[in-house]
Design a protein around this motif. Structure first.
Motif, PDB file in Angstrom:
ATOM      1  N   TYR A  32       0.754  -5.620 -10.263  1.00  0.00           N
ATOM      2  CA  TYR A  32      -0.056  -4.868 -11.466  1.00  0.00           C
ATOM      3  C   TYR A  32       0.409  -5.252 -12.667  1.00  0.00           C
ATOM      4  O   TYR A  32       1.795  -5.139 -12.878  1.00  0.00           O
ATOM      5  CB  TYR A  32      -0.789  -4.329 -11.376  1.00  0.00           C
ATOM      6  CG  TYR A  32      -0.657  -3.005 -11.626  1.00  0.00           C
ATOM      7  CD1 TYR A  32       0.662  -2.049 -10.434  1.00  0.00           C
ATOM      8  CD2 TYR A  32      -0.365  -2.609 -12.358  1.00  0.00           C
ATOM      9  CE1 TYR A  32       1.759  -1.225 -10.928  1.00  0.00           C
ATOM     10  CE2 TYR A  32       0.660  -1.329 -13.454  1.00  0.00           C
ATOM     11  CZ  TYR A  32       1.590  -0.485 -12.281  1.00  0.00           C
ATOM     12  OH  TYR A  32       2.399   0.665 -12.105  1.00  0.00           O
ATOM     13  N   GLN A  33      -0.130  -5.724 -13.779  1.00  0.00           N
ATOM     14  CA  GLN A  33      -0.422  -5.170 -14.994  1.00  0.00           C
ATOM     15  C   GLN A  33      -0.989  -5.078 -16.062  1.00  0.00           C
ATOM     16  O   GLN A  33      -0.323  -3.629 -16.668  1.00  0.00           O
ATOM     17  CB  GLN A  33       0.377  -7.144 -15.455  1.00  0.00           C
ATOM     18  CG  GLN A  33       1.768  -7.982 -15.175  1.00  0.00           C
ATOM     19  CD  GLN A  33       1.890  -8.860 -15.468  1.00  0.00           C
ATOM     20  OE1 GLN A  33       0.937  -9.609 -16.416  1.00  0.00           O
ATOM     21  NE2 GLN A  33       2.247  -9.906 -14.671  1.00  0.00           N
ATOM     22  N   CYS A  34      -2.605  -5.359 -16.523  1.00  0.00           N
ATOM     23  CA  CYS A  34      -3.198  -5.172 -17.351  1.00  0.00           C
ATOM     24  C   CYS A  34      -4.054  -4.010 -17.021  1.00  0.00           C
ATOM     25  O   CYS A  34      -4.352  -3.163 -17.579  1.00  0.00           O
ATOM     26  CB  CYS A  34      -3.616  -6.174 -17.627  1.00  0.00           C
ATOM     27  SG  CYS A  34      -5.000  -6.451 -16.370  1.00  0.00           S
ATOM     28  N   ARG A  35      -4.335  -3.487 -15.105  1.00  0.00           N
ATOM     29  CA  ARG A  35      -4.901  -2.251 -14.888  1.00  0.00           C
ATOM     30  C   ARG A  35      -6.906  -2.772 -15.643  1.00  0.00           C
ATOM     31  O   ARG A  35      -7.257  -1.961 -14.840  1.00  0.00           O
ATOM     32  CB  ARG A  35      -4.576  -1.492 -15.022  1.00  0.00           C
ATOM     33  CG  ARG A  35      -2.797  -1.025 -14.392  1.00  0.00           C
ATOM     34  CD  ARG A  35      -2.583   0.392 -14.608  1.00  0.00           C
ATOM     35  NE  ARG A  35      -3.493   1.555 -13.770  1.00  0.00           N
ATOM     36  CZ  ARG A  35      -2.676   1.553 -12.569  1.00  0.00           C
ATOM     37  NH1 ARG A  35      -1.434   1.900 -12.693  1.00  0.00           N
ATOM     38  NH2 ARG A  35      -3.636   3.012 -11.861  1.00  0.00           N
ATOM     39  N   ASP A  36      -6.548  -3.497 -16.064  1.00  0.00           N
ATOM     40  CA  ASP A  36      -7.976  -3.604 -16.331  1.00  0.00           C
ATOM     41  C   ASP A  36      -8.895  -4.788 -16.110  1.00  0.00           C
ATOM     42  O   ASP A  36      -9.517  -5.488 -16.817  1.00  0.00           O
ATOM     43  CB  ASP A  36      -8.126  -4.098 -18.233  1.00  0.00           C
ATOM     44  CG  ASP A  36      -9.352  -3.129 -18.801  1.00  0.00           C
ATOM     45  OD1 ASP A  36      -9.920  -2.630 -17.901  1.00  0.00           O
ATOM     46  OD2 ASP A  36      -9.545  -3.645 -20.133  1.00  0.00           O
ATOM     47  N   GLY A  37      -7.977  -5.744 -14.943  1.00  0.00           N
ATOM     48  CA  GLY A  37      -8.876  -7.158 -14.885  1.00  0.00           C
ATOM     49  C   GLY A  37      -9.195  -8.375 -15.905  1.00  0.00           C
ATOM     50  O   GLY A  37      -9.497  -8.857 -15.758  1.00  0.00           O
ATOM     51  N   HIS A  38      -7.834  -8.347 -16.770  1.00  0.00           N
ATOM     52  CA  HIS A  38      -7.657  -9.146 -17.982  1.00  0.00           C
ATOM     53  C   HIS A  38      -6.839 -10.375 -17.311  1.00  0.00           C
ATOM     54  O   HIS A  38      -6.915 -11.428 -16.979  1.00  0.00           O
ATOM     55  CB  HIS A  38      -7.391  -8.602 -18.826  1.00  0.00           C
ATOM     56  CG  HIS A  38      -8.567  -8.170 -19.533  1.00  0.00           C
ATOM     57  ND1 HIS A  38      -8.336  -7.820 -20.563  1.00  0.00           N
ATOM     58  CD2 HIS A  38      -9.316  -7.851 -19.559  1.00  0.00           C
ATOM     59  CE1 HIS A  38      -8.915  -7.201 -21.323  1.00  0.00           C
ATOM     60  NE2 HIS A  38      -9.922  -6.808 -20.007  1.00  0.00           N
ATOM     61  N   CYS A  39      -6.066 -10.276 -16.581  1.00  0.00           N
ATOM     62  CA  CYS A  39      -4.702 -11.328 -16.000  1.00  0.00           C
ATOM     63  C   CYS A  39      -4.845 -11.481 -14.852  1.00  0.00           C
ATOM     64  O   CYS A  39      -4.022 -12.899 -14.329  1.00  0.00           O
ATOM     65  CB  CYS A  39      -3.909 -10.101 -16.233  1.00  0.00           C
ATOM     66  SG  CYS A  39      -3.048  -9.014 -15.162  1.00  0.00           S
ATOM     67  N   GLY A  40      -4.821 -10.982 -13.495  1.00  0.00           N
ATOM     68  CA  GLY A  40      -5.207 -11.520 -12.726  1.00  0.00           C
ATOM     69  C   GLY A  40      -3.806 -11.152 -11.429  1.00  0.00           C
ATOM     70  O   GLY A  40      -3.824 -11.401 -10.099  1.00  0.00           O
ATOM     71  N   ALA A  41      -3.135 -10.814 -12.309  1.00  0.00           N
ATOM     72  CA  ALA A  41      -1.852 -10.177 -11.507  1.00  0.00           C
ATOM     73  C   ALA A  41      -2.000  -9.452 -10.075  1.00  0.00           C
ATOM     74  O   ALA A  41      -1.127  -9.370  -8.635  1.00  0.00           O
ATOM     75  CB  ALA A  41      -1.020  -9.011 -11.714  1.00  0.00           C
ATOM     76  N   CYS A  42      -2.618  -8.483  -9.736  1.00  0.00           N
ATOM     77  CA  CYS A  42      -3.002  -6.805  -8.885  1.00  0.00           C
ATOM     78  C   CYS A  42      -4.214  -8.525  -8.153  1.00  0.00           C
ATOM     79  O   CYS A  42      -4.478  -7.263  -6.351  1.00  0.00           O
ATOM     80  CB  CYS A  42      -3.705  -6.519  -8.855  1.00  0.00           C
ATOM     81  SG  CYS A  42      -5.307  -6.974 -10.077  1.00  0.00           S
ATOM     82  N   VAL A  66      -9.645 -10.693  -4.111  1.00  0.00           N
ATOM     83  CA  VAL A  66     -10.038  -8.680  -4.602  1.00  0.00           C
ATOM     84  C   VAL A  66      -9.266  -9.092  -5.876  1.00  0.00           C
ATOM     85  O   VAL A  66      -7.857  -8.703  -5.744  1.00  0.00           O
ATOM     86  CB  VAL A  66     -10.932  -8.115  -4.142  1.00  0.00           C
ATOM     87  CG1 VAL A  66      -9.632  -7.462  -3.614  1.00  0.00           C
ATOM     88  CG2 VAL A  66     -11.426  -6.446  -4.686  1.00  0.00           C
ATOM     89  N   LEU A  67      -9.830  -8.353  -7.121  1.00  0.00           N
ATOM     90  CA  LEU A  67      -8.666  -7.568  -8.193  1.00  0.00           C
ATOM     91  C   LEU A  67      -8.631  -6.056  -7.554  1.00  0.00           C
ATOM     92  O   LEU A  67      -9.469  -5.400  -7.894  1.00  0.00           O
ATOM     93  CB  LEU A  67      -8.924  -7.333  -9.387  1.00  0.00           C
ATOM     94  CG  LEU A  67      -9.593  -8.908  -9.854  1.00  0.00           C
ATOM     95  CD1 LEU A  67      -9.481  -8.818 -10.912  1.00  0.00           C
ATOM     96  CD2 LEU A  67      -7.803  -9.912 -10.192  1.00  0.00           C
ATOM     97  N   THR A  68      -7.398  -5.366  -7.312  1.00  0.00           N
ATOM     98  CA  THR A  68      -7.412  -3.997  -7.064  1.00  0.00           C
ATOM     99  C   THR A  68      -7.846  -3.150  -8.087  1.00  0.00           C
ATOM    100  O   THR A  68      -7.973  -1.769  -7.413  1.00  0.00           O
ATOM    101  CB  THR A  68      -6.081  -4.237  -6.245  1.00  0.00           C
ATOM    102  OG1 THR A  68      -5.286  -4.258  -6.388  1.00  0.00           O
ATOM    103  CG2 THR A  68      -5.776  -5.241  -5.161  1.00  0.00           C
ATOM    104  N   CYS A  69      -7.108  -3.675  -9.327  1.00  0.00           N
ATOM    105  CA  CYS A  69      -6.562  -3.076  -9.930  1.00  0.00           C
ATOM    106  C   CYS A  69      -8.431  -1.961 -10.919  1.00  0.00           C
ATOM    107  O   CYS A  69      -8.132  -1.311 -11.399  1.00  0.00           O
ATOM    108  CB  CYS A  69      -6.347  -3.390 -11.576  1.00  0.00           C
ATOM    109  SG  CYS A  69      -7.288  -4.736 -12.404  1.00  0.00           S
ATOM    110  N   CYS A  70      -9.079  -3.500 -10.960  1.00  0.00           N
ATOM    111  CA  CYS A  70     -10.918  -2.557 -11.078  1.00  0.00           C
ATOM    112  C   CYS A  70     -11.947  -2.769  -9.776  1.00  0.00           C
ATOM    113  O   CYS A  70     -13.039  -2.578 -10.031  1.00  0.00           O
ATOM    114  CB  CYS A  70     -11.342  -3.422 -12.346  1.00  0.00           C
ATOM    115  SG  CYS A  70     -11.342  -5.450 -12.136  1.00  0.00           S
TER     116      CYS A  70
HETATM  117  S1  FES Z   1      -3.580  -5.683 -13.571  1.00  0.00           S
HETATM  118 FE1  FES Z   1      -4.681  -7.044 -14.770  1.00  0.00          FE
HETATM  119  S2  FES Z   1      -6.523  -7.873 -13.927  1.00  0.00           S
HETATM  120 FE2  FES Z   1      -5.334  -6.357 -12.316  1.00  0.00          FE
END
Ligand code: FES
Length: 92
Positions: A32-42, A66-70
Motif C-alpha cells: 500500500y502507499q496512500c491508504r486513501d484510494g489515490h495510488c492504486g498500490a493496494c 478491489v482497493l483494500t485501503c478504502c
Molecule cells: S494504498 Fe493507495 S489506493 Fe490503496
C-alpha cells in the motif's frame, strides 16, 4: 462480521474496518502507499464477495479488482494478493 479469505487462508473480518485494516489486524503484510484510494498500490484480485467504498476512489480499479485501503466488505470476501506475507499463526 464477515469471513475474509486471502490466498486460501480465512479469518473473521471486522465490518467497521477496511480490508487493509483487517489484513493488518491479522499481521498480514501487503502493499500500500496512500491508504486513501489515490495510488492504486493496494489493488488486488476479488475472487468472490462484495465490497463498498467509504468514498469513491480516485485510482482506476480494474474489473474484478478491489482497493483494500478504502474498501469495506459487505459480504464474505475471497482475495488473492500475490505479494502478501502471512504470519505463521495463520498458515500453521
Ligand atoms: S494504498 Fe493507495 S489506493 Fe490503496
Amino acid at each position: 462480521m464477515a469471513k475474509m479469505v486471502i490466498n486460501g487462508v480465512s479469518f473473521t473480518a471486522e465490518s467497521s474496518r477496511t480490508l487493509l485494516e483487517n489484513l493488518e489486524h491479522q499481521g498480514i503484510q501487503t502493499e500500500y502507499q496512500c491508504r486513501d484510494g489515490h495510488c492504486g498500490a493496494c489493488q488486488c484480485q476479488l475472487n468472490s464477495g462484495s465490497v463498498q467504498y467509504r468514498k469513491a476512489p480516485l485510482a482506476y480499479v480494474r474489473q474484478g479488482q478491489v482497493l483494500t485501503c478504502c474498501a469495506i466488505a459487505t459480504s464474505d470476501v475471497d482475495l488473492t494478493i500475490a505479494e502478501a506475507k502471512l504470519p505463521l499463526k495463520l498458515t500453521g
